[in-house]
Design an enzyme around this catalytic site. Sequence first.
Site, PDB file in Angstrom:
ATOM      1  N   GLY A 112     -16.586 -17.752  38.744  1.00 63.11           N
ATOM      2  CA  GLY A 112     -15.324 -18.478  38.952  1.00 63.11           C
ATOM      3  C   GLY A 112     -14.392 -17.764  39.909  1.00 63.11           C
ATOM      4  N   ARG A 117      -5.771 -18.107  39.439  1.00 60.77           N
ATOM      5  CA  ARG A 117      -4.476 -17.756  38.852  1.00 60.77           C
ATOM      6  C   ARG A 117      -4.215 -16.246  38.796  1.00 60.77           C
ATOM      7  NH1 ARG A 117      -5.146 -21.178  33.553  1.00 60.77           N
ATOM      8  NH2 ARG A 117      -7.314 -21.116  34.248  1.00 60.77           N
TER       9      ARG A 117
HETATM   10  C1  UD1 Z   1     -14.049 -22.785  29.562  1.00 58.34           C
HETATM   11  C2  UD1 Z   1     -14.607 -23.893  28.681  1.00 58.34           C
HETATM   12  C3  UD1 Z   1     -13.610 -24.209  27.580  1.00 58.34           C
HETATM   13  C4  UD1 Z   1     -13.313 -22.958  26.785  1.00 58.34           C
HETATM   14  C5  UD1 Z   1     -12.853 -21.832  27.707  1.00 58.34           C
HETATM   15  C6  UD1 Z   1     -12.809 -20.546  26.919  1.00 58.34           C
HETATM   16  C7  UD1 Z   1     -16.041 -25.291  30.069  1.00 58.34           C
HETATM   17  C8  UD1 Z   1     -16.140 -26.564  30.820  1.00 58.34           C
HETATM   18  N1  UD1 Z   1     -14.877 -25.058  29.482  1.00 58.34           N
HETATM   19  O1  UD1 Z   1     -12.887 -23.296  30.192  1.00 58.34           O
HETATM   20  O2  UD1 Z   1     -14.133 -25.200  26.709  1.00 58.34           O
HETATM   21  O3  UD1 Z   1     -12.319 -23.252  25.828  1.00 58.34           O
HETATM   22  O4  UD1 Z   1     -13.777 -21.631  28.777  1.00 58.34           O
HETATM   23  O5  UD1 Z   1     -12.337 -19.468  27.688  1.00 58.34           O
HETATM   24  O6  UD1 Z   1     -16.999 -24.561  29.984  1.00 58.34           O
HETATM   25  N2  UD1 Z   1     -17.649 -19.993  35.889  1.00 58.34           N
HETATM   26  C9  UD1 Z   1     -18.753 -19.893  36.723  1.00 58.34           C
HETATM   27  N3  UD1 Z   1     -19.035 -20.932  37.572  1.00 58.34           N
HETATM   28  C10 UD1 Z   1     -18.290 -22.057  37.613  1.00 58.34           C
HETATM   29  C11 UD1 Z   1     -17.177 -22.163  36.756  1.00 58.34           C
HETATM   30  C12 UD1 Z   1     -16.874 -21.106  35.911  1.00 58.34           C
HETATM   31  O7  UD1 Z   1     -19.442 -18.890  36.727  1.00 58.34           O
HETATM   32  O8  UD1 Z   1     -18.632 -22.950  38.414  1.00 58.34           O
HETATM   33  C13 UD1 Z   1     -17.354 -18.867  34.981  1.00 58.34           C
HETATM   34  C14 UD1 Z   1     -16.012 -18.229  35.242  1.00 58.34           C
HETATM   35  O9  UD1 Z   1     -16.159 -17.115  36.127  1.00 58.34           O
HETATM   36  C15 UD1 Z   1     -15.608 -17.752  33.865  1.00 58.34           C
HETATM   37  C16 UD1 Z   1     -16.255 -18.767  32.937  1.00 58.34           C
HETATM   38  O10 UD1 Z   1     -17.305 -19.378  33.658  1.00 58.34           O
HETATM   39  O11 UD1 Z   1     -16.118 -16.473  33.572  1.00 58.34           O
HETATM   40  C17 UD1 Z   1     -15.277 -19.818  32.428  1.00 58.34           C
HETATM   41  O12 UD1 Z   1     -14.756 -20.533  33.533  1.00 58.34           O
HETATM   42  P1  UD1 Z   1     -13.267 -21.049  33.552  1.00 58.34           P
HETATM   43  O13 UD1 Z   1     -13.076 -21.813  34.802  1.00 58.34           O
HETATM   44  O14 UD1 Z   1     -12.349 -19.937  33.269  1.00 58.34           O
HETATM   45  O15 UD1 Z   1     -13.316 -22.081  32.329  1.00 58.34           O
HETATM   46  P2  UD1 Z   1     -12.120 -22.568  31.435  1.00 58.34           P
HETATM   47  O16 UD1 Z   1     -11.375 -23.636  32.146  1.00 58.34           O
HETATM   48  O17 UD1 Z   1     -11.361 -21.395  30.934  1.00 58.34           O
END
Ligand code: UD1
Length: 459
Positions: free
Chosen positions: A13, A17
């Site tokens: 990700g 923020r």
């Molecule tokens: C996610 C969950 C949410 C949960 C929350 C807990 C999903 C759709 N949502 O939301 O239900 O309550 O985490 O913290 O899963 N990442 C990738 N590739 C991507 C997108 C994200 O590797 O394409 C990784 C990010 O680096 C991070 C994690 O996945 O480590 C979570 O991603 P983030 O975008 O923070 O998800 P949230 O919106 O917090």
Amino acid sequence: MTAPVDVVILAAGKGKRMCSSLPKVLHRLGGIPLVQHVIDTACALGARRLCVVYGHGGEAVRDALAASDLSFALQEPQLGTGHAVQQALPHVGRDGLVLVLYGDVPLTRLATLRRLIAGEEGTLRVLTVNLADPTGYGRIVRDEAGRIQRIVEEDDATPAQRAITEVNTGIMVIPAEKLPGWLAELSNCNAQGEYYLTDLVALAIHDGFPVVTVQAEAGWETVGVNSKAQLATLERAYQLQRADELLTRGVTLADPARIDVRGKLECGADVIIDVNCVFEGNVRLGDRVTIGANCILRDMVVGDETVIAPFSHLEEASIGVACQIGPYARIRPGTRLAAHVHLGNFVEVKNSSIGERTKANHLTYVGDSEIGRGVNLGAGTIVCNYDGANKHKTIIEDDVFIGSDTQLIAPVRVGQGATIGAGTTVTDDIPPGVLALSRVKQVAIDRWKRPQKKVKGEE
Ligand code: UD1
Ligand code: CA
């Protein structure tokens, strides 16, 4: 643990923020990158394989973690958490369990993950937690019987669903054989246009596959870092925990809210630590060591009974027993102090060994030196170890007495028991036992007239 567990850590990700050019998962908590905490936990679990999904900040993430035995999967572009796990499929087995962890959720306890893994066979397991403020998290939607139905992301939730306080931590255990099929079924028809891993819950239930939830005990275990404010809050939670561990082991802390441990701090019996001290890397304090307020110690070994007075800065050195250091001392890498050494205010020592009962109590620099036992370095003694191009060695044998404001121009050797008069510039070796002086003899000039200031207009 019966079934093998492969761990996938999502770390691709952007972390928008955080407002930083550093990839989010490389920001540090307790001095350790966020994702490294997660890797350490996964290693402690005894995972069979460990794969980090990276993307944003790509090589920086790989390089920072290069030391560990990991595989990496590139996710480019980043189309959501489900898409991220898909990229890791070639790195996980077709049998056993896949545990999904988030690189930005650093403090999940080992015991909690073990409970999740030890759950009933043939189930999809989700780690949830109840939060007073569930804002930003996916909500756990249950039916009347209390069975989990699906996870709804905040952006997709109805007002009623937003009121749910049980949230998805993001941590899941998925049977490996089911994973590829479910991932292939994910769609991105949602508010964020992403492939949500969380949709696996609804897919499993649609397939009649049982889904169970396990609750984490503490909120901080499952807190994700999305902003600098959350990072700071979690850092304090982490430090309080470290302080608690120290108190439990019998260390006296003047204030558990004012200590920072960024690495490993080992303490003997009856150690006392005053406020605002920072410990980095590996620090080992012996029995009855006292650390004054505002000290910084990095990669240090400190012997029993030693007192470090306030405002001292010590790194990569070893200190013997019953030494007195500071206040305002600076001990730099490669310093080795024997027992009962005293180094006082504004004394700096680098890459030197100092023998038993030697004292340098005020305003001194010692670099690249070997100093024996029972030596006295007067106030303002300076070792001139650097000629502008190279560093040279100074050897001071046992029982030497050095008067104040002495300069030793290295390389130079001072023989055992020699005495050096105050204000001496030592350019040549001094034989044992002698008195060495280099200053001009004091003279008294009678009726000495000081130069006068010129008056304007006069020539
Ligand atoms: C996610 C969950 C949410 C949960 C929350 C807990 C999903 C759709 N949502 O939301 O239900 O309550 O985490 O913290 O899963 N990442 C990738 N590739 C991507 C997108 C994200 O590797 O394409 C990784 C990010 O680096 C991070 C994690 O996945 O480590 C979570 O991603 P983030 O975008 O923070 O998800 P949230 O919106 O917090
Ligand atoms: Ca998150």
